[in-house]
Structures are given as structure tokens and as C-alpha cells.
Write a protein that holds these residues in place. Structure first.
Motif, PDB file in Angstrom:
ATOM      1  N   ASP A   1       0.831  -1.202   0.000  1.00  9.58           N
ATOM      2  CA  ASP A   1       0.000   0.000   0.000  1.00  9.58           C
ATOM      3  C   ASP A   1       0.867   1.255   0.000  1.00  9.58           C
ATOM      4  OD1 ASP A   1      -2.755  -1.031   0.080  1.00  9.58           O
ATOM      5  OD2 ASP A   1      -2.076  -1.939   1.949  1.00  9.58           O
ATOM      6  N   ARG A   2       2.023   1.163   0.636  1.00 13.15           N
ATOM      7  CA  ARG A   2       2.989   2.253   0.686  1.00 13.15           C
ATOM      8  C   ARG A   2       4.378   1.643   0.797  1.00 13.15           C
ATOM      9  NH1 ARG A   2      -1.245   2.899   3.407  1.00 13.15           N
ATOM     10  NH2 ARG A   2      -0.479   1.783   5.216  1.00 13.15           N
ATOM     11  N   TRP A   3       5.379   2.332   0.277  1.00 16.62           N
ATOM     12  CA  TRP A   3       6.753   1.897   0.501  1.00 16.62           C
ATOM     13  C   TRP A   3       7.674   3.092   0.326  1.00 16.62           C
ATOM     14  CZ3 TRP A   3      11.078   1.634  -2.794  1.00 16.62           C
ATOM     15  CH2 TRP A   3      10.836   1.911  -4.143  1.00 16.62           C
ATOM     16  N   GLY A   4       8.868   2.942   0.863  1.00 15.43           N
ATOM     17  CA  GLY A   4       9.847   4.007   0.726  1.00 15.43           C
ATOM     18  C   GLY A   4      11.160   3.596   1.364  1.00 15.43           C
ATOM     19  N   TRP A   5      12.034   4.545   1.529  1.00 13.82           N
ATOM     20  CA  TRP A   5      13.319   4.279   2.183  1.00 13.82           C
ATOM     21  C   TRP A   5      13.754   5.538   2.906  1.00 13.82           C
ATOM     22  CZ3 TRP A   5      18.099   6.600   1.292  1.00 13.82           C
ATOM     23  CH2 TRP A   5      18.152   7.469   0.215  1.00 13.82           C
ATOM     24  N   GLN A   6      14.651   5.335   3.848  1.00 16.43           N
ATOM     25  CA  GLN A   6      15.194   6.460   4.616  1.00 16.43           C
ATOM     26  C   GLN A   6      16.539   6.051   5.186  1.00 16.43           C
ATOM     27  OE1 GLN A   6      11.784   6.605   7.121  1.00 16.43           O
ATOM     28  NE2 GLN A   6      12.762   5.518   8.802  1.00 16.43           N
ATOM     29  N   PRO A   7      17.394   7.026   5.467  1.00 13.17           N
ATOM     30  CA  PRO A   7      18.666   6.713   6.103  1.00 13.17           C
ATOM     31  C   PRO A   7      18.433   6.100   7.481  1.00 13.17           C
ATOM     32  CG  PRO A   7      18.642   8.972   5.288  1.00 13.17           C
ATOM     33  CD  PRO A   7      17.245   8.457   5.185  1.00 13.17           C
ATOM     34  N   GLU A   8      19.300   5.177   7.845  1.00  7.94           N
ATOM     35  CA  GLU A   8      19.272   4.599   9.199  1.00  7.94           C
ATOM     36  C   GLU A   8      20.716   4.320   9.597  1.00  7.94           C
ATOM     37  OE1 GLU A   8      17.963   0.472  11.219  1.00  7.94           O
ATOM     38  OE2 GLU A   8      16.291   1.664  10.458  1.00  7.94           O
TER      39      GLU A   8
ATOM     40  N   VAL B   1      24.465   4.315   9.577  1.00 10.31           N
ATOM     41  CA  VAL B   1      25.375   4.542   8.453  1.00 10.31           C
ATOM     42  C   VAL B   1      24.799   4.000   7.152  1.00 10.31           C
ATOM     43  CG1 VAL B   1      27.433   4.523   9.904  1.00 10.31           C
ATOM     44  CG2 VAL B   1      26.640   2.398   8.873  1.00 10.31           C
ATOM     45  N   GLY B   2      23.675   3.311   7.224  1.00 10.60           N
ATOM     46  CA  GLY B   2      23.069   2.696   6.053  1.00 10.60           C
ATOM     47  C   GLY B   2      21.694   3.264   5.755  1.00 10.60           C
ATOM     48  N   LYS B   3      20.786   2.356   5.428  1.00  7.71           N
ATOM     49  CA  LYS B   3      19.434   2.763   5.071  1.00  7.71           C
ATOM     50  C   LYS B   3      18.434   1.710   5.526  1.00  7.71           C
ATOM     51  CE  LYS B   3      19.671   0.633   0.545  1.00  7.71           C
ATOM     52  NZ  LYS B   3      20.975   0.090   0.792  1.00  7.71           N
ATOM     53  N   GLN B   4      17.183   2.110   5.491  1.00 11.88           N
ATOM     54  CA  GLN B   4      16.074   1.217   5.780  1.00 11.88           C
ATOM     55  C   GLN B   4      15.095   1.328   4.623  1.00 11.88           C
ATOM     56  OE1 GLN B   4      12.202   2.171   8.019  1.00 11.88           O
ATOM     57  NE2 GLN B   4      13.718   1.752   9.606  1.00 11.88           N
ATOM     58  N   ILE B   5      14.715   0.201   4.067  1.00  9.50           N
ATOM     59  CA  ILE B   5      13.659   0.165   3.057  1.00  9.50           C
ATOM     60  C   ILE B   5      12.444  -0.440   3.742  1.00  9.50           C
ATOM     61  CG2 ILE B   5      12.937  -0.698   0.807  1.00  9.50           C
ATOM     62  CD1 ILE B   5      15.889  -0.867   0.063  1.00  9.50           C
TER      63      ILE B   5
ATOM     64  N   PRO C   1      10.509  11.451   3.623  1.00  6.93           N
ATOM     65  CA  PRO C   1      11.300  11.735   4.815  1.00  6.93           C
ATOM     66  C   PRO C   1      12.597  12.436   4.432  1.00  6.93           C
ATOM     67  CG  PRO C   1      11.436   9.409   4.260  1.00  6.93           C
ATOM     68  CD  PRO C   1      10.467  10.048   3.290  1.00  6.93           C
ATOM     69  N   GLN C   2      13.157  13.161   5.364  1.00  7.95           N
ATOM     70  CA  GLN C   2      14.399  13.877   5.115  1.00  7.95           C
ATOM     71  C   GLN C   2      15.482  12.891   4.694  1.00  7.95           C
ATOM     72  OE1 GLN C   2      15.803  16.136   8.420  1.00  7.95           O
ATOM     73  NE2 GLN C   2      17.526  16.972   7.303  1.00  7.95           N
ATOM     74  N   GLY C   3      16.085  13.128   3.526  1.00  6.98           N
ATOM     75  CA  GLY C   3      17.172  12.291   3.049  1.00  6.98           C
ATOM     76  C   GLY C   3      16.709  10.982   2.454  1.00  6.98           C
ATOM     77  N   GLY C   4      15.426  10.737   2.382  1.00 10.96           N
ATOM     78  CA  GLY C   4      14.937   9.474   1.842  1.00 10.96           C
ATOM     79  C   GLY C   4      13.912   9.706   0.762  1.00 10.96           C
ATOM     80  N   GLU C   5      13.321   8.632   0.329  1.00  5.95           N
ATOM     81  CA  GLU C   5      12.365   8.715  -0.752  1.00  5.95           C
ATOM     82  C   GLU C   5      11.190   7.801  -0.436  1.00  5.95           C
ATOM     83  OE1 GLU C   5      12.167   7.343  -5.361  1.00  5.95           O
ATOM     84  OE2 GLU C   5      14.072   8.035  -4.591  1.00  5.95           O
ATOM     85  N   THR C   6      10.012   8.247  -0.772  1.00  4.78           N
ATOM     86  CA  THR C   6       8.816   7.439  -0.616  1.00  4.78           C
ATOM     87  C   THR C   6       8.111   7.389  -1.947  1.00  4.78           C
ATOM     88  OG1 THR C   6       8.562   8.047   1.687  1.00  4.78           O
ATOM     89  CG2 THR C   6       6.596   7.240   0.579  1.00  4.78           C
ATOM     90  N   ARG C   7       7.618   6.226  -2.298  1.00  5.30           N
ATOM     91  CA  ARG C   7       6.903   6.056  -3.548  1.00  5.30           C
ATOM     92  C   ARG C   7       5.412   6.091  -3.293  1.00  5.30           C
ATOM     93  NH1 ARG C   7      10.347   6.621  -7.743  1.00  5.30           N
ATOM     94  NH2 ARG C   7      12.164   5.375  -7.412  1.00  5.30           N
ATOM     95  N   GLU C   8       4.707   6.761  -4.179  1.00  5.76           N
ATOM     96  CA  GLU C   8       3.252   6.746  -4.111  1.00  5.76           C
ATOM     97  C   GLU C   8       2.778   5.412  -4.679  1.00  5.76           C
ATOM     98  OE1 GLU C   8      -0.252   9.217  -6.218  1.00  5.76           O
ATOM     99  OE2 GLU C   8       1.459  10.316  -5.471  1.00  5.76           O
ATOM    100  N   PRO C   9       1.848   4.751  -4.014  1.00  6.23           N
ATOM    101  CA  PRO C   9       1.414   3.450  -4.506  1.00  6.23           C
ATOM    102  C   PRO C   9       0.657   3.586  -5.809  1.00  6.23           C
ATOM    103  CG  PRO C   9       0.044   4.155  -2.673  1.00  6.23           C
ATOM    104  CD  PRO C   9       1.150   5.165  -2.807  1.00  6.23           C
TER     105      PRO C   9
END
Length: 161
Positions: free
Chosen positions: A113-120, A122-126, A146-154
Motif C-alpha cells: 500500500d505504501r513503501w519508501g526508504w530512509q537513512p538509518e 550509516v546505512g538505510k532502511q527500506i 522523509p528527510q534524506g529518503g524517498e517514498t513512492r506513491e502506490p
């Protein structure tokens, strides 16, 4: 709203993907989501894709998390997170017909329904989320970046989860 979070450390070996799927199936059952429910199969496929991407494309260990939102004893939204030590953002590819790779994030985009990624760290979280409801109706949800990350619209979907 209560949230139950469980997590599994995943080694940098493609064989770990199968272990992550087995672990996730047992946690889904423990949260009240039956393995014969379409929601369970959707979540297992999403988990498989995200863990595979983390293991294959980063070569780093990862952490798989599942978060179950509950309201009135019924599971609402299920969130899947995979964190790794690579700071490279995920790249959604568009595989050609005969290619055997490159469809993972397209599947995530189509099933979640939703997805994205963000820094976590030293790495990232998808992450991705699936709402436990009746039939899914096409809808438009404004993206949240989110700041420094990307979210995709479903993308609108015409099937049930």
C-alpha cells in the motif's frame, strides 16, 4: 494503538532469504494472520524481495523487522522494514521481458500500500506497509518524503490483499 515489533538479523548470504521467509511465516501466524490468507502470501513475497535486495545488492548483513499495528485485537497495518549498512539508495529498475533480475522493487510497488526508504545509522532502511482490510480500491495517497529518503506513491490496484 499498540504496535508489536519483531526482528531477525540476516547474514550476507542468499541462503538467508529462505530462513527469513520461514521466520516471517511463524511470526505472521503468531500475530493472528493465517498462512492461508492472501495477506500472508503478499507479506512473504514482499519480505523475500526486500531481504533478497539487501543481501544480493549490498553484500552486508541486514535486519528484518515486522511491525504489527493492532486496534481492538485485530491486526491493522503490517509494516516490513529491512535495514542494511549500505548508504546507496535503492534503485527501481524496469526489467525487459527475458531478464531474470530487476523486478523486486516493481513487485514491492505493486503489492504494498505504501513503501519508501530512509537513512538509518550509516546505512538505510527500506520499508513497506500493507493494510489488512477488505478489497483494495484504487486510491490516491499523497507521498510523504522523509528527510534524506524517498517514498513512492502506490500505484492503483484492482485486487485484494
Amino acid at each position: 494503538m499498540q504496535v508489536l515489533q519483531v526482528q531477525l538479523e540476516v547474514g550476507p548470504d542468499p541462503a538467508e532469504v529462505g530462513r527469513a521467509r520461514r521466520w516471517a511465516r511463524s511470526r505472521l501466524a503468531g500475530s493472528g494472520i493465517g498462512e492461508d490468507e492472501p495477506l500472508a502470501e503478499t507479506l512473504i513475497l514482499l519480505i523475500s524481495e526486500l531481504v533478497t535486495n539487501a543481501v544480493v545488492h549490498t553484500g552486508c548483513p541486514a535486519v528484518l523487522r515486522m511491525l504489527f499495528g493492532a486496534a481492538g485485537g485485530v491486526t491493522g497495518t503490517v509494516r516490513v522494514e529491512v535495514a542494511d549498512a549500505s548508504d546507496r539508495p535503492p534503485l527501481q529498475r524496469h526489467a525487459d521481458g527475458d531478464e531474470t533480475n530487476g523486478r523486486g522493487l516493481e513487485l514491492v510497488d505493486g503489492l504494498a500500500d505504501r513503501w519508501g526508504w530512509q537513512p538509518e545509522g550509516v546505512g538505510k532502511q527500506i520499508w513497506c506497509e500493507v493494510d489488512r482490510r477488505g478489497p483494495v480500491r484504487p486510491r490516491r495517497v499523497p507521498p510523504v518524503v522523509p528527510q534524506g529518503g524517498e517514498t513512492r506513491e502506490p500505484a492503483p490496484r484492482l485486487f485484494t490483499v
